[in-house]
Write an enzyme that holds these catalytic residues in place. Structure first.
Site: not given
Ligand code: APR
Ligand code: ZN
Length: 243
Positions: A64, A101, A116, A185
Protein backbone atom coordinates in the site's frame (compact mmCIF):
# COMPACT_ATOMS: atom_id res chain seq x y z
CA UNK A 1 -23.86 12.21 -28.21
CA UNK A 2 -25.33 15.61 -29.20
CA UNK A 3 -28.56 14.17 -30.53
CA UNK A 4 -28.99 11.83 -27.57
CA UNK A 5 -28.40 14.52 -24.96
CA UNK A 6 -30.58 17.16 -26.61
CA UNK A 7 -33.38 14.59 -27.02
CA UNK A 8 -33.36 13.57 -23.31
CA UNK A 9 -31.84 16.58 -21.57
CA UNK A 10 -35.16 17.78 -20.15
CA UNK A 11 -35.13 14.58 -18.04
CA UNK A 12 -31.71 15.14 -16.51
CA UNK A 13 -32.82 16.56 -13.13
CA UNK A 14 -30.85 14.10 -10.98
CA UNK A 15 -27.55 12.94 -12.39
CA UNK A 16 -25.29 10.32 -10.76
CA UNK A 17 -21.86 9.11 -11.85
CA UNK A 18 -20.20 5.84 -10.87
CA UNK A 19 -16.47 5.85 -11.60
CA UNK A 20 -13.85 3.13 -11.70
CA UNK A 21 -10.11 2.91 -12.25
CA UNK A 22 -10.49 3.87 -15.92
CA UNK A 23 -11.17 7.50 -15.01
CA UNK A 24 -7.75 7.67 -13.30
CA UNK A 25 -5.88 5.77 -16.02
CA UNK A 26 -5.00 8.95 -17.94
CA UNK A 27 -3.54 10.35 -14.72
CA UNK A 28 -1.11 7.46 -14.80
CA UNK A 29 -2.70 5.46 -11.98
CA UNK A 30 -2.58 1.78 -13.05
CA UNK A 31 -6.01 0.16 -13.38
CA UNK A 32 -6.74 -3.13 -11.66
CA UNK A 33 -7.26 -5.42 -14.61
CA UNK A 34 -5.83 -3.72 -17.67
CA UNK A 35 -2.53 -4.74 -19.31
CA UNK A 36 -0.64 -2.55 -16.81
CA UNK A 37 -3.18 -3.53 -14.15
CA UNK A 38 -2.05 -3.66 -10.55
CA UNK A 39 -3.33 -7.17 -10.03
CA UNK A 40 -1.32 -8.42 -13.03
CA UNK A 41 1.84 -8.37 -10.94
CA UNK A 42 0.30 -9.43 -7.68
CA UNK A 43 -2.37 -11.95 -6.75
CA UNK A 44 -5.11 -10.00 -5.01
CA UNK A 45 -5.44 -12.83 -2.48
CA UNK A 46 -1.85 -12.15 -1.39
CA UNK A 47 -2.44 -8.53 -0.57
CA UNK A 48 -5.90 -6.98 -0.46
CA UNK A 49 -7.71 -9.31 1.95
CA UNK A 50 -8.15 -9.45 5.75
CA UNK A 51 -6.46 -12.87 5.75
CA UNK A 52 -3.40 -11.51 3.93
CA UNK A 53 -3.19 -8.69 6.48
CA UNK A 54 -3.57 -11.13 9.36
CA UNK A 55 -0.82 -13.33 7.93
CA UNK A 56 1.66 -10.64 6.87
CA UNK A 57 0.67 -7.04 7.79
CA UNK A 58 4.16 -5.79 6.92
CA UNK A 59 3.93 -7.06 3.29
CA UNK A 60 0.43 -5.61 2.86
CA UNK A 61 1.63 -2.25 4.21
CA UNK A 62 4.65 -2.31 1.88
CA UNK A 63 2.31 -2.76 -1.11
CA UNK A 64 0.00 0.00 0.00
CA UNK A 65 2.87 2.43 0.67
CA UNK A 66 4.18 1.62 -2.81
CA UNK A 67 0.73 2.38 -4.25
CA UNK A 68 0.47 5.60 -2.18
CA UNK A 69 3.80 6.71 -3.62
CA UNK A 70 2.61 6.09 -7.19
CA UNK A 71 -0.65 7.95 -6.60
CA UNK A 72 0.96 10.88 -4.75
CA UNK A 73 2.93 11.68 -7.90
CA UNK A 74 -0.23 11.76 -10.07
CA UNK A 75 -2.81 14.48 -10.60
CA UNK A 76 -6.44 14.59 -11.66
CA UNK A 77 -7.12 14.60 -15.40
CA UNK A 78 -9.74 16.30 -17.58
CA UNK A 79 -12.26 13.57 -16.74
CA UNK A 80 -12.07 14.26 -13.00
CA UNK A 81 -12.28 18.01 -13.67
CA UNK A 82 -15.34 17.61 -15.90
CA UNK A 83 -17.19 15.95 -12.99
CA UNK A 84 -16.22 18.87 -10.74
CA UNK A 85 -17.76 21.27 -13.28
CA UNK A 86 -20.90 19.13 -13.47
CA UNK A 87 -21.17 19.18 -9.66
CA UNK A 88 -20.70 22.97 -9.61
CA UNK A 89 -23.11 23.81 -12.41
CA UNK A 90 -25.81 21.15 -12.23
CA UNK A 91 -28.33 21.45 -9.41
CA UNK A 92 -28.40 17.78 -8.46
CA UNK A 93 -25.29 15.71 -9.14
CA UNK A 94 -23.94 12.84 -7.03
CA UNK A 95 -20.63 11.03 -7.44
CA UNK A 96 -19.96 7.47 -6.35
CA UNK A 97 -16.44 6.17 -6.88
CA UNK A 98 -14.86 2.76 -6.51
CA UNK A 99 -11.46 4.40 -6.67
CA UNK A 100 -9.41 4.78 -3.52
CA UNK A 101 -6.88 7.18 -5.09
CA UNK A 102 -8.54 10.36 -3.82
CA UNK A 103 -8.17 12.06 -7.24
CA UNK A 104 -11.81 13.17 -7.31
CA UNK A 105 -11.26 15.04 -4.01
CA UNK A 106 -7.98 16.44 -5.31
CA UNK A 107 -9.75 17.65 -8.47
CA UNK A 108 -12.26 19.53 -6.30
CA UNK A 109 -15.26 17.19 -6.08
CA UNK A 110 -16.92 18.16 -2.82
CA UNK A 111 -18.60 14.97 -1.67
CA UNK A 112 -17.54 11.88 -3.63
CA UNK A 113 -18.91 8.73 -2.00
CA UNK A 114 -15.77 6.58 -1.82
CA UNK A 115 -17.46 3.20 -1.51
CA UNK A 116 -14.14 1.34 -1.44
CA UNK A 117 -12.58 3.83 0.97
CA UNK A 118 -9.50 5.96 0.48
CA UNK A 119 -5.93 4.63 0.30
CA UNK A 120 -4.56 7.56 2.30
CA UNK A 121 -6.69 6.81 5.36
CA UNK A 122 -4.98 4.93 8.19
CA UNK A 123 -7.42 3.32 10.55
CA UNK A 124 -7.16 1.24 13.69
CA UNK A 125 -8.35 -2.38 13.57
CA UNK A 126 -9.78 -2.05 17.08
CA UNK A 127 -10.82 1.47 18.10
CA UNK A 128 -12.37 4.21 15.99
CA UNK A 129 -9.10 6.06 15.41
CA UNK A 130 -8.50 7.05 11.82
CA UNK A 131 -6.35 9.69 10.14
CA UNK A 132 -5.22 10.83 6.71
CA UNK A 133 -2.50 13.06 8.09
CA UNK A 134 -0.51 10.41 9.98
CA UNK A 135 2.80 9.77 8.22
CA UNK A 136 3.60 6.06 8.17
CA UNK A 137 7.27 5.22 8.80
CA UNK A 138 8.20 2.64 6.14
CA UNK A 139 11.04 1.45 8.34
CA UNK A 140 8.71 0.65 11.17
CA UNK A 141 5.96 -1.51 9.68
CA UNK A 142 3.31 -2.46 10.48
CA UNK A 143 2.23 0.78 12.25
CA UNK A 144 0.29 0.72 15.49
CA UNK A 145 -2.52 2.88 16.81
CA UNK A 146 -1.35 5.76 19.04
CA UNK A 147 -4.44 5.32 21.21
CA UNK A 148 -4.77 1.59 21.84
CA UNK A 149 -1.59 0.17 20.24
CA UNK A 150 -3.54 -2.20 17.96
CA UNK A 151 -2.49 -2.51 14.33
CA UNK A 152 -3.34 0.24 11.89
CA UNK A 153 -4.60 -0.73 8.41
CA UNK A 154 -5.23 1.19 5.19
CA UNK A 155 -8.78 2.59 5.17
CA UNK A 156 -9.87 0.64 2.10
CA UNK A 157 -12.39 -2.16 1.53
CA UNK A 158 -10.70 -5.52 0.99
CA UNK A 159 -11.90 -8.51 -0.96
CA UNK A 160 -14.25 -10.52 1.21
CA UNK A 161 -15.21 -7.54 3.37
CA UNK A 162 -18.70 -6.10 3.27
CA UNK A 163 -19.54 -2.58 2.19
CA UNK A 164 -20.21 0.02 4.87
CA UNK A 165 -23.95 -0.12 5.41
CA UNK A 166 -24.43 3.66 5.29
CA UNK A 167 -22.52 4.03 1.99
CA UNK A 168 -24.40 1.11 0.48
CA UNK A 169 -27.80 2.46 1.52
CA UNK A 170 -26.90 5.95 0.26
CA UNK A 171 -25.88 4.47 -3.10
CA UNK A 172 -29.04 2.36 -3.42
CA UNK A 173 -31.27 5.30 -2.48
CA UNK A 174 -29.50 7.47 -5.02
CA UNK A 175 -29.97 4.84 -7.76
CA UNK A 176 -33.71 4.83 -7.07
CA UNK A 177 -33.78 8.61 -7.60
CA UNK A 178 -31.56 9.14 -10.62
CA UNK A 179 -32.66 10.30 -14.07
CA UNK A 180 -29.25 9.88 -15.72
CA UNK A 181 -26.55 7.43 -14.59
CA UNK A 182 -23.03 7.90 -15.98
CA UNK A 183 -20.89 4.74 -15.74
CA UNK A 184 -17.32 5.83 -16.25
CA UNK A 185 -14.25 3.63 -16.64
CA UNK A 186 -15.25 0.54 -14.74
CA UNK A 187 -15.04 -3.08 -15.87
CA UNK A 188 -17.94 -4.30 -13.76
CA UNK A 189 -15.56 -6.99 -12.49
CA UNK A 190 -16.92 -6.50 -8.98
CA UNK A 191 -20.65 -6.84 -8.59
CA UNK A 192 -21.56 -3.64 -6.72
CA UNK A 193 -21.67 -1.17 -9.61
CA UNK A 194 -23.51 -3.74 -11.76
CA UNK A 195 -26.10 -4.14 -8.99
CA UNK A 196 -26.44 -0.36 -8.59
CA UNK A 197 -26.82 0.17 -12.33
CA UNK A 198 -29.62 -2.43 -12.42
CA UNK A 199 -31.49 -0.57 -9.68
CA UNK A 200 -31.17 2.71 -11.57
CA UNK A 201 -32.29 1.11 -14.83
CA UNK A 202 -35.31 -0.50 -13.16
CA UNK A 203 -36.17 2.88 -11.62
CA UNK A 204 -36.27 4.35 -15.12
CA UNK A 205 -32.90 6.05 -15.32
CA UNK A 206 -31.14 6.58 -18.63
CA UNK A 207 -27.61 5.12 -18.64
CA UNK A 208 -24.58 6.49 -20.50
CA UNK A 209 -21.35 4.46 -20.34
CA UNK A 210 -17.87 5.69 -21.22
CA UNK A 211 -15.23 3.00 -21.55
CA UNK A 212 -12.43 2.05 -23.87
CA UNK A 213 -14.00 -1.36 -24.38
CA UNK A 214 -17.38 -3.06 -23.95
CA UNK A 215 -18.28 -4.25 -20.46
CA UNK A 216 -21.24 -5.98 -18.73
CA UNK A 217 -22.90 -2.53 -18.60
CA UNK A 218 -22.72 -1.89 -22.32
CA UNK A 219 -25.64 -4.04 -23.49
CA UNK A 220 -28.08 -2.22 -21.20
CA UNK A 221 -26.63 1.28 -21.65
CA UNK A 222 -28.79 3.75 -23.60
CA UNK A 223 -25.62 5.29 -25.01
CA UNK A 224 -22.13 3.73 -25.10
CA UNK A 225 -19.32 6.18 -25.81
CA UNK A 226 -16.17 4.23 -26.61
CA UNK A 227 -12.84 5.85 -25.88
CA UNK A 228 -10.87 7.64 -23.21
CA UNK A 229 -12.88 9.29 -20.44
CA UNK A 230 -10.38 12.17 -20.24
CA UNK A 231 -11.41 13.15 -23.77
CA UNK A 232 -15.09 12.13 -23.97
CA UNK A 233 -16.31 13.14 -20.51
CA UNK A 234 -15.57 16.89 -20.86
CA UNK A 235 -17.48 16.89 -24.18
CA UNK A 236 -20.42 15.03 -22.60
CA UNK A 237 -20.53 17.38 -19.61
CA UNK A 238 -20.55 20.40 -21.96
CA UNK A 239 -23.47 18.87 -23.85
CA UNK A 240 -25.37 18.21 -20.62
CA UNK A 241 -24.71 21.72 -19.30
CA UNK A 242 -25.42 23.48 -22.59
CA UNK A 243 -28.66 25.33 -22.16
N1 APR B 1 -11.04 5.80 -20.30
C1 APR B 1 -12.14 5.06 -20.08
N2 APR B 1 -12.10 3.78 -19.62
C2 APR B 1 -10.88 3.26 -19.38
C3 APR B 1 -9.68 3.98 -19.58
C4 APR B 1 -9.80 5.30 -20.07
N3 APR B 1 -8.73 6.07 -20.29
N4 APR B 1 -8.63 3.17 -19.26
C5 APR B 1 -9.16 1.99 -18.85
N5 APR B 1 -10.51 2.06 -18.94
C6 APR B 1 -11.48 1.02 -18.54
C7 APR B 1 -11.07 -0.40 -18.86
O1 APR B 1 -11.53 -0.75 -20.17
C8 APR B 1 -11.82 -1.17 -17.77
O2 APR B 1 -13.15 -1.49 -18.19
O3 APR B 1 -11.55 1.11 -17.13
C9 APR B 1 -11.91 -0.17 -16.61
C10 APR B 1 -10.96 -0.50 -15.46
O4 APR B 1 -11.40 -1.72 -14.93
P1 APR B 1 -10.69 -2.33 -13.64
O5 APR B 1 -9.22 -2.24 -13.81
O6 APR B 1 -11.35 -3.65 -13.36
O7 APR B 1 -11.08 -1.30 -12.48
P2 APR B 1 -12.47 -1.14 -11.75
O8 APR B 1 -13.61 -1.43 -12.66
O9 APR B 1 -12.46 0.17 -11.08
O10 APR B 1 -12.36 -2.30 -10.62
C11 APR B 1 -13.41 -2.31 -9.67
O11 APR B 1 -12.25 -3.97 -8.37
O12 APR B 1 -10.22 -4.71 -7.63
C12 APR B 1 -11.36 -4.07 -7.25
O13 APR B 1 -11.52 -2.51 -5.51
C13 APR B 1 -11.02 -2.68 -6.81
O14 APR B 1 -12.35 -0.67 -7.11
C14 APR B 1 -11.77 -1.78 -7.80
C15 APR B 1 -12.86 -2.69 -8.33
ZN1 ZN C 1 -6.82 2.06 18.27
Amino acid sequence: MKVFVSKHKHRFQNITAITGAGISAESGVPTFRGTDGLWKNFRAEELATPEAFQKNPKLVWEWYLWRRNIIESKSPNEGHKALVELEQKHSNFFLITQNVDGLHLQAGSKRPLEIHGNIFINRCVSCDYQSKELKIDSKNLPPHCGRCNSLLRPGVLWFGESYEELKLNQSIFRMQNTDLLLILGTSGAVSMPVYLAQIAKEAGSLVIEINQEETPFTSSADLFLQGKSGKILPELVQEILSV
